[in-house]
Design a protein around this motif. Sequence first.
Motif, PDB file in Angstrom:
ATOM      1  N   ALA A   1       0.645  -1.461   0.262  1.00 20.72           N
ATOM      2  CA  ALA A   1      -0.087   0.100  -0.301  1.00 20.72           C
ATOM      3  C   ALA A   1       0.947   1.230   0.149  1.00 20.72           C
ATOM      4  O   ALA A   1       0.521   2.019  -0.303  1.00 20.72           O
ATOM      5  CB  ALA A   1      -0.878  -0.080   1.160  1.00 20.72           C
ATOM      6  N   GLY A   2       1.610   1.030   0.832  1.00 19.66           N
ATOM      7  CA  GLY A   2       2.172   1.906   0.689  1.00 19.66           C
ATOM      8  C   GLY A   2       3.811   2.735  -0.800  1.00 19.66           C
ATOM      9  O   GLY A   2       3.923   3.756  -1.358  1.00 19.66           O
ATOM     10  N   LEU A   3       3.811   1.352  -1.487  1.00 22.87           N
ATOM     11  CA  LEU A   3       4.462   2.107  -2.557  1.00 22.87           C
ATOM     12  C   LEU A   3       3.350   2.268  -3.689  1.00 22.87           C
ATOM     13  O   LEU A   3       3.624   3.281  -4.873  1.00 22.87           O
ATOM     14  CB  LEU A   3       5.082   0.684  -2.944  1.00 22.87           C
ATOM     15  CG  LEU A   3       6.205  -0.480  -2.750  1.00 22.87           C
ATOM     16  CD1 LEU A   3       6.377  -1.772  -3.009  1.00 22.87           C
ATOM     17  CD2 LEU A   3       7.369   0.035  -2.318  1.00 22.87           C
ATOM     18  N   GLU A   4       2.079   2.117  -3.565  1.00 21.72           N
ATOM     19  CA  GLU A   4       0.810   2.010  -4.353  1.00 21.72           C
ATOM     20  C   GLU A   4       0.894   3.663  -4.058  1.00 21.72           C
ATOM     21  O   GLU A   4       0.667   4.631  -4.882  1.00 21.72           O
ATOM     22  CB  GLU A   4      -0.162   1.165  -4.479  1.00 21.72           C
ATOM     23  CG  GLU A   4       0.066   0.263  -4.165  1.00 21.72           C
ATOM     24  CD  GLU A   4      -1.575  -0.263  -4.764  1.00 21.72           C
ATOM     25  OE1 GLU A   4      -2.817  -0.177  -4.051  1.00 21.72           O
ATOM     26  OE2 GLU A   4      -1.351  -1.557  -4.866  1.00 21.72           O
ATOM     27  N   ALA A   5       0.749   4.158  -2.813  1.00 16.58           N
ATOM     28  CA  ALA A   5       0.965   5.952  -2.440  1.00 16.58           C
ATOM     29  C   ALA A   5       1.772   6.787  -3.343  1.00 16.58           C
ATOM     30  O   ALA A   5       1.709   8.059  -2.871  1.00 16.58           O
ATOM     31  CB  ALA A   5       0.796   6.166  -0.889  1.00 16.58           C
ATOM     32  N   ARG A   6       2.657   6.450  -3.806  1.00 20.06           N
ATOM     33  CA  ARG A   6       3.992   6.890  -4.066  1.00 20.06           C
ATOM     34  C   ARG A   6       3.760   7.582  -5.102  1.00 20.06           C
ATOM     35  O   ARG A   6       3.211   7.128  -5.905  1.00 20.06           O
ATOM     36  CB  ARG A   6       4.914   6.157  -4.055  1.00 20.06           C
ATOM     37  CG  ARG A   6       5.847   5.521  -2.936  1.00 20.06           C
ATOM     38  CD  ARG A   6       6.988   4.859  -3.217  1.00 20.06           C
ATOM     39  NE  ARG A   6       7.540   3.832  -1.989  1.00 20.06           N
ATOM     40  CZ  ARG A   6       8.740   3.416  -2.014  1.00 20.06           C
ATOM     41  NH1 ARG A   6       9.528   3.902  -3.652  1.00 20.06           N
ATOM     42  NH2 ARG A   6       9.629   3.252  -1.400  1.00 20.06           N
TER      43      ARG A   6
END
Length: 105
Positions: A100-105
């Motif tokens: 999810a953190g990768l997608e938020a980048r």
Amino acid sequence: VKARLPRMRSFAGRLGQSPQILAEATATNSAQFNPERLSTIRMPVLLMEGDRSPDITRRMVARLAARLPNVHRVTIAGAGHMGPITMPGPVATEILAWLAGLEAR
């Protein structure tokens, strides 16, 4: 051991059906590990360890984390070496949060 034998034979059969995998798995001198090359890996990497993992595992994860430029290191409380098997819930939670953190980048 006998219960695992059919599964192992099945894996060996699949391995034999893929000449490239078989060649890479059995190569002795074609691939040399060079830790300096880890710093060239630009993709995000998630390193996971358990707080009950053996010392050698923690040292290995620390050394990898020091060389990888885009790494996120997670320690799973109560997990040992086989965290994905013994604590699948916390491991899955950490993986999903990381993704999810990768997608938020």
